[in-house]
Design a protein around this motif. Structure first.
Motif, PDB file in Angstrom:
ATOM      1  N   LEU A  82       6.531  38.001   1.550  1.00  0.00           N
ATOM      2  CA  LEU A  82       7.121  36.937   2.358  1.00  0.00           C
ATOM      3  C   LEU A  82       7.862  35.945   1.470  1.00  0.00           C
ATOM      4  O   LEU A  82       8.620  35.120   1.960  1.00  0.00           O
ATOM      5  N   ASP A 103      15.400  42.573   3.288  1.00  0.00           N
ATOM      6  CA  ASP A 103      15.317  43.531   4.387  1.00  0.00           C
ATOM      7  C   ASP A 103      14.441  44.737   4.036  1.00  0.00           C
ATOM      8  O   ASP A 103      13.707  45.247   4.878  1.00  0.00           O
ATOM      9  N   ALA A 106      10.973  43.669   4.298  1.00  0.00           N
ATOM     10  CA  ALA A 106      10.610  43.568   5.720  1.00  0.00           C
ATOM     11  C   ALA A 106      10.289  44.943   6.283  1.00  0.00           C
ATOM     12  O   ALA A 106       9.314  45.123   7.010  1.00  0.00           O
ATOM     13  N   ARG A 109       6.954  46.038   5.045  1.00  0.00           N
ATOM     14  CA  ARG A 109       5.901  45.288   5.745  1.00  0.00           C
ATOM     15  C   ARG A 109       5.650  45.919   7.103  1.00  0.00           C
ATOM     16  O   ARG A 109       4.517  46.136   7.513  1.00  0.00           O
ATOM     17  N   GLY A 110       6.776  46.188   7.777  1.00  0.00           N
ATOM     18  CA  GLY A 110       6.679  46.743   9.123  1.00  0.00           C
ATOM     19  C   GLY A 110       5.915  48.049   9.131  1.00  0.00           C
ATOM     20  O   GLY A 110       5.150  48.332  10.051  1.00  0.00           O
TER      21      GLY A 110
ATOM     22  N   THR B 287       9.695  32.232  15.989  1.00  0.00           N
ATOM     23  CA  THR B 287       9.757  33.627  16.410  1.00  0.00           C
ATOM     24  C   THR B 287      10.439  34.475  15.347  1.00  0.00           C
ATOM     25  O   THR B 287       9.970  35.569  15.012  1.00  0.00           O
ATOM     26  N   LEU B 290       8.175  35.085  12.427  1.00  0.00           N
ATOM     27  CA  LEU B 290       7.117  36.028  12.778  1.00  0.00           C
ATOM     28  C   LEU B 290       7.657  37.458  12.834  1.00  0.00           C
ATOM     29  O   LEU B 290       7.044  38.401  12.317  1.00  0.00           O
ATOM     30  N   LEU B 291       8.825  37.588  13.448  1.00  0.00           N
ATOM     31  CA  LEU B 291       9.434  38.920  13.554  1.00  0.00           C
ATOM     32  C   LEU B 291       9.761  39.475  12.168  1.00  0.00           C
ATOM     33  O   LEU B 291       9.570  40.657  11.888  1.00  0.00           O
ATOM     34  N   ARG B 292      10.224  38.579  11.297  1.00  0.00           N
ATOM     35  CA  ARG B 292      10.526  39.016   9.925  1.00  0.00           C
ATOM     36  C   ARG B 292       9.246  39.497   9.249  1.00  0.00           C
ATOM     37  O   ARG B 292       9.236  40.477   8.514  1.00  0.00           O
ATOM     38  N   CYS B 293       8.163  38.774   9.520  1.00  0.00           N
ATOM     39  CA  CYS B 293       6.873  39.109   8.942  1.00  0.00           C
ATOM     40  C   CYS B 293       6.442  40.514   9.369  1.00  0.00           C
ATOM     41  O   CYS B 293       5.887  41.273   8.595  1.00  0.00           O
ATOM     42  N   PHE B 294       6.736  40.855  10.613  1.00  0.00           N
ATOM     43  CA  PHE B 294       6.369  42.179  11.126  1.00  0.00           C
ATOM     44  C   PHE B 294       7.394  43.250  10.799  1.00  0.00           C
ATOM     45  O   PHE B 294       7.379  44.330  11.373  1.00  0.00           O
ATOM     46  N   GLY B 295       8.334  42.908   9.974  1.00  0.00           N
ATOM     47  CA  GLY B 295       9.250  43.935   9.518  1.00  0.00           C
ATOM     48  C   GLY B 295      10.622  43.932  10.158  1.00  0.00           C
ATOM     49  O   GLY B 295      11.409  44.846   9.926  1.00  0.00           O
ATOM     50  N   ALA B 296      10.929  42.925  10.977  1.00  0.00           N
ATOM     51  CA  ALA B 296      12.262  42.896  11.578  1.00  0.00           C
ATOM     52  C   ALA B 296      13.295  42.605  10.496  1.00  0.00           C
ATOM     53  O   ALA B 296      13.052  41.790   9.606  1.00  0.00           O
ATOM     54  N   SER B 297      14.435  43.298  10.574  1.00  0.00           N
ATOM     55  CA  SER B 297      15.477  43.076   9.560  1.00  0.00           C
ATOM     56  C   SER B 297      16.301  41.848   9.937  1.00  0.00           C
ATOM     57  O   SER B 297      16.197  41.323  11.047  1.00  0.00           O
ATOM     58  N   ASN B 300      18.206  42.501  12.927  1.00  0.00           N
ATOM     59  CA  ASN B 300      17.424  42.367  14.167  1.00  0.00           C
ATOM     60  C   ASN B 300      17.473  40.931  14.671  1.00  0.00           C
ATOM     61  O   ASN B 300      17.763  40.667  15.840  1.00  0.00           O
ATOM     62  N   THR B 378      10.465  33.804   5.267  1.00  0.00           N
ATOM     63  CA  THR B 378       9.319  34.253   6.063  1.00  0.00           C
ATOM     64  C   THR B 378       8.047  33.519   5.706  1.00  0.00           C
ATOM     65  O   THR B 378       7.134  33.430   6.518  1.00  0.00           O
ATOM     66  N   ILE B 381       6.061  31.092   7.969  1.00  0.00           N
ATOM     67  CA  ILE B 381       5.090  31.439   8.996  1.00  0.00           C
ATOM     68  C   ILE B 381       3.676  31.100   8.526  1.00  0.00           C
ATOM     69  O   ILE B 381       2.809  30.788   9.316  1.00  0.00           O
TER      70      ILE B 381
END
Lengths: 248, 834
Positions: A82, A103, A106, A109-110, B287, B290-297, B300, B378, B381
């Motif tokens: 992060l 990216d 990210a 992470r995803g 948001t 958080l989305l970045r944390c979950f892997g959103a590029s 996105n 990120t 968050i």
């Protein structure tokens, strides 16, 4: 008292064993080498982490404790990609991680990491089910819905799938957050003060749930807390002090 | 993509429920509504002009002249295979026994109209027939308002000049005529055959001669191409594309004026949107992190925000277009009939304009945020310290500033006007801002006073504590109130000044078209009517065209000013007098001596001299009925036109123009209940045209009030936009206010105290905003009265009080709507929710 439902009633069904990650084999889940993080410059420079080294094995549970401002959250952020270190490197599953761009981190992470935050961080716009599906959808997992339902059942929220966060108690919200973290079957789970916003009884139940899921899935767990008792539930506990980790 | 779309929609829905989007959307809708309403309205008029140009002309093209049109033109038209029809238009008195009314007569030959038709009622059954016909010989069609004025019904006889004609139809629709604005007098239609017998057209009569043409487009084009270079002075060709230039020009001005007025509300709405976007963006930050944390590029996040912006723009744009469509009915109702009697339904172009505007504004506001959100760190968050505030960088305002500037330039059409508008808005905002700042400081000082309770003092001091936002709120509201005040002040002052500047016995009737042999009997009659006029003045009017200045030919093309072009292309009324009119003032040069009675000298009105760039000592050559005369400008005069006395732009010594034939005019006061004397005079001299100044003034007043209602519609949006700015600023500070309120409650403040504190703040804003609006509007109207309209300025105390009263209701009410929710909540709950 926000907890209205009986938290102890949920049943932890482990009949369905989540797949263990196949990515990390014969190597450390996390390898940190000479990691430093500074903020500010010149006379105002503050050293948060200073040449820190760490190795976490696959399936290990590690607690990082320390006083407020010791840099726990910074370390967690660096491990999870992060944030980027000032110097040093983080490898995940033997692959360079901190050197990747935003990216790419990210995306990694995803695919491989899960998070549980102190303040739950559920999206208020989504139902419990949608919240749990979200990381999997972002990673384009086809069976996202099925996995999410199964995981929510495991955390005892089978009846709450279509509820929005504001319709759930604090404990229920954190259970949704835990389901969200485990559903994608991550290799590593990061938990940042997961009981910080909960009362003692609820906090204990949440911890039980977290550890049992972790054990069942053999996920590598990195738990950041200032609660020594909670830390002791982990296989190993390290203290962060003056930018360095030391065993208790 | 589907996931992004779903996420975008879900978040949008939630933000709407949380109230973050309402003000943003409301402001957007308001901006689009105000622009599309104006656009729909002007679009309807220009659509009518463009689509039905032929109907407006009565043909496909028309040659218009201020003299009889040569037979050569109709012969040439026939050679080109075109149909041709002649019409005449002039003003004259229409009489029915003891009643008379100035009417606009249109006489036509057997072929008119070549294109289009008239709506005429031929019997008492009130059914309207659309006919491509014209009155038969010996008959007239009249407009209902003439029938009412003269108490005429079908079958009655109408007296026109020396003859009586039968009223055979009531004319209900005449496409070839503009609305009220361009036709003060009601229409009488008659056959060309009857015109000579009326004896109405005499020397000096102002008549519009028209040769209407219709036929194959290609042949018409050839004809126009061939004839245009051969046109004489005072002749012009209009075709369907250039039909009704006077309406087009008025429409053009209305479009610019209304467009720029609407732009004030757009600018205010944008300010509101900038303020209202803060909570929306703050929530989006969480948001996005958080989305970045979950892997959103990054892509996105960018896509989600872009989709959200597009969805909002589409919703706001469509809602604005719908409201704009409804509002334009009001505009068309009040002002549309001033242009054209029957407006067609609007087309869809304004919807495209509205949507484009909506997208342009919203994207201009959101793009900098989207850029920042895409790159959100990120780590936030974990820390929950969302410090991202892109609106602090001036560069982030660049897209919005660009959009506003582009819009202003598009609406203003000319560079100078756009710059003037931008500078005007800037200066007004600056003045309002400085005033607001000073008043906030005064309130701050006052709040320290021991005479004021702590709670009220805290409320008053809030203005200074949130100075930037307070000033934005004050400017927003006062700018809206200011434009409405200006409209009311100018309209009222103008009307009052016109009425009060007229002496009780000021002339209320003009007679024109008097022939030389009728001068003496007219003087006698006036003396009979008005004992005060021992020697009534009757002025010669000689029509001449200005053809040369200092020996150089002069033409309309040499001028850019529209008035100058018009003055050069038509005939002037020259007059002669030995003594300068009492209400004239000599500004430059000298009046002629008695021994210069026949000298070729000229005295010009100052305004016309400036417009045509004529100076003292210049020689001007006039073409009077084919003969030329060169006159030297020896004086420039100031003329009080609103004195309602007979006055002329160009005057010569008494004998200078003696060799030319002249018609005569006079102005006199007709006492009430002396209409019968006037009627008998008209029966004796049917060629006279009597202009009733009072009824004309009433018509002007009517037009002004219709126009001002229409303009109020557009200005009303400015006030609404001002209130939305206020509301947006409240929403932007909601969480800070929430925290403040809960802390105060936690420290033991009662609900009443917290309410009083907040109420005081908004009452203070209302008072300051009204003072700013009153001061700036009064300053502007003083300037306009003194230097532009030349009318005495009077401070409108009642209006100032009304603005204060409205502000005191509107502003605290808007505030209460935002804060009422958390005044009833327990402090603990409030603190938990922060």
């Amino acid at each position: 008292m926000l907890l209205s439902e009986s938290e102890s009633e949920y049943k932890l069904s482990l009949t369905h064993q989540p797949k263990k990650s196949t990515l990390i084999k014969n190597t450390s889940a996390i390898l940190v080498t000479n990691l430093s993080k500074y903020v500010g410059e010149g006379a105002n420079k503050i050293e948060i982490l200073n040449g820190l080294n760490l190795q976490v094995a696959q399936g290990e549970s590690l607690a990082i404790v320390g006083s407020s401002g010791s840099g726990k959250s910074t370390l967690l952020a660096l491990l999870a990609g992060l944030d980027v270190p000032t110097s040093g490197a983080v490898e995940i599953g033997g692959q360079p991680f901190s050197a990747l761009d935003e990216d790419a981190r990210a995306a990694m992470r995803g695919g491989q990491m899960g998070f549980v935050f102190q303040s739950f961080q559920l999206l208020p716009t989504m139902t419990a089910l949608e919240n749990v599906m979200l990381p999997m959808q972002l990673a384009n997992k086809k069976d996202a819905k099925q996995l999410a339902i199964e995981t929510l059942e495991k955390v005892g929220l089978a009846e709450r799938l279509q509820h929005y966060p504001k319709q759930l108690s604090g404990g229920e919200q954190q259970r949704v957050a835990i389901a969200r973290a485990f559903a994608p079957q991550p290799a590593i789970l990061f938990a940042d003060e997961p009981t910080g916003n909960l009362d003692i009884a609820t906090g204990e139940r949440i911890i039980e749930l977290l550890f049992s899921l972790n054990q069942a899935a053999n996920t590598t767990l990195i738990l950041v807390t200032h609660d020594v008792q909670l830390a002791q539930r982990c296989g190993r506990t390290l203290t962060l002090q003056h930018g360095q980790l030391s065993a208790i | 993509m589907m996931l992004n779309l779903k996420l975008a929609w879900q978040q949008l829905r939630s933000q709407w429920q949380a109230g973050d989007l309402r003000v943003l959307l409301l402001a957007l809708v308001l901006a689009v509504t105000s622009i599309t309403a104006v656009n729909f309205f002007t679009n309807r008029i220009s659509a009518h002009l463009n689509n039905q140009g032929g109907m407006l002309l009565g043909g496909d093209a028309v040659i218009i002249a201020d003299h009889a049109i040569s037979q050569k033109y109709s012969a040439e038209a026939k050679q080109h295979g075109l149909q041709a029809s002649s019409t005449l238009e002039f003003a004259s008195m229409a009489i029915n026994s003891d009643k008379n009314q100035l009417a606009e007569i249109k006489a036509m030959d057997d072929k008119f109209p070549l294109v289009g038709d008239f709506g005429v009622q031929f019997s008492a059954e009130k059914t309207v027939r659309n006919v491509r016909a014209r009155p038969a010989k010996g008959e007239v069609w009249i407009e209902p308002r003439l029938a009412n004025a003269l108490k005429l019904k079908l079958g009655d006889q109408l007296e026109l000049g020396a003859i009586k004609l039968k009223v055979a139809g009531i004319l209900l629709r005449e496409p070839s005529r503009g609305g009220d604005m361009f036709s003060f007098a009601p229409r009488v239609m008659m056959h060309m055959y009857d015109v000579p017998a009326t004896q109405l057209i005499q020397f000096g009569s102002r008549v519009k001669y028209q040769l209407v043409l219709a036929g194959d487009a290609e042949k018409l084009k050839q004809f126009i191409g061939k004839m245009t270079p051969k046109l004489q002075r005072g002749e012009r060709i209009e075709d369907v594309k250039t039909a009704r230039p006077e309406i087009r020009s008025a429409l053009d001005k209305a479009e610019t004026f209304l467009g720029l007025s609407a732009m004030v509300s757009v600018v205010l709405a944008i300010v509101a949107m900038l303020l209202a976007s803060a909570p929306f963006v703050a929530r989006s930050q969480e948001t996005a992190a958080l989305l970045r944390c979950f892997g959103a590029s990054k892509a996105n996040i960018e896509n989600i925000m872009l989709i959200q912006t597009a969805l909002l723009a589409a919703i706001g744009g469509l809602a604005g277009c719908l409201l704009g469509y409804l509002v334009q009915f009001g505009l068309a109702h009040f002002a549309g009939k001033l242009f054209l009697e029957n407006l067609p339904a609007p087309n869809l172009t304004p919807i495209a304009v509205g949507l484009l505007l909506s997208f342009a504004i919203l994207f201009a506001i959101m793009l900098p945020h989207i850029r920042a959100l895409k790159n959100i760190p990120t780590i936030q968050i974990l820390r929950r310290n969302f410090v991202l505030n892109p609106s602090r960088l001036w560069l982030n305002y660049l897209p919005v500033i660009t959009v506003i500037t582009l819009l202003i330039f598009l609406l203003a059409k000319t560079f100078t006007l756009a710059l003037a508008f931008l500078a005007g808005i800037f200066v007004i905002c600056l003045v309002a801002g400085v005033l607001a700042y000073c008043l906030a400081l005064v309130l701050h000082r006052a709040s320290q006073s021991k005479a004021i309770s702590n709670t009220i003092g805290l409320g008053m001091d809030n203005l200074k504590r949130r100075l930037g936002l307070s000033i934005a709120q004050i400017i927003g509201f006062s700018l809206g109130a200011m434009v409405l005040m200006l409209l009311v002040i100018i309209k009222t002052d103008l009307m009052q000044s016109w009425q009060s500047s007229l002496p009780v016995d000021a002339p209320n009737r003009f007679i024109i078209n008097i022939q030389q042999n009728q001068v003496a009997p007219v003087k006698t009659l006036i003396r009979q009517l008005d004992v005060n006029q021992a020697s009534p003045q009757v002025f010669a009017m000689i029509r001449g065209r200005l053809v040369e200045k200092n020996g150089q030919p002069i033409s309309a093309e040499m001028f850019t000013d529209e008035r100058a072009k018009r003055l050069v292309s038509r005939e002037f009324n020259l007059s002669s007098t030995a003594v300068m009119q009492a209400d004239n003032k000599l500004l430059q040069g000298r009046w002629w001596r008695a021994d210069e009675a026949a000298a070729p000298l000229l005295s010009l009105e100052q305004g016309i001299a400036t417009t045509l760039n004529i100076k003292l000592g210049d020689t001007l050559t006039y073409d009077i009925a084919g003969s030329k005369i060169t006159l030297t400008v020896t004086s420039l005069r100031k003329v009080e036109w609103d004195s309602m006395r007979a006055n002329f732009f160009a005057v010569t010594p008494p004998e200078t123009l003696a060799k030319f034939s002249a018609s005569y005019m006079t102005a006199f006061y007709l006492p009430k209940s002396q209409d019968d004397v006037l009627n008998s005079m008209l029966q004796q001299f049917p060629n006279f045209t009597v202009i009733d100044v009072a009824s004309m003034m009433n018509q002007v007043r009517d037009i002004m009030s219709k126009l001002s209602i229409a303009v109020s519609f557009v200005f009303g949006f400015c006030v609404l936009a001002g209130v939305v700015v206020l509301y947006a600023a409240l929403v932007a500070t909601r969480s800070a206010r929430l925290q403040e309120a809960s802390l105060l409650r936690a420290f033991g403040a009662s609900r009443k105290q917290v309410s009083l504190m907040m109420l005081t703040e908004f009452v203070s804003i209302a008072v300051v905003a009204s003072i700013v609006a009153v001061l700036v509007a009064s300053g502007l109207s003083y300037y306009l009265s003194r230097f532009v309209l030349d009318i005495p300025y009077q401070f409108n105390f009642l209006l100032a009080l009304s603005v204060l009263a409205i502000a005191l209701v509107l502003i605290p009410l808007a505030a209460w709507l935002v804060i009422r929710g958390y005044l009833n909540v327990a402090p603990k709950q409030l603190l938990n929710s922060i």
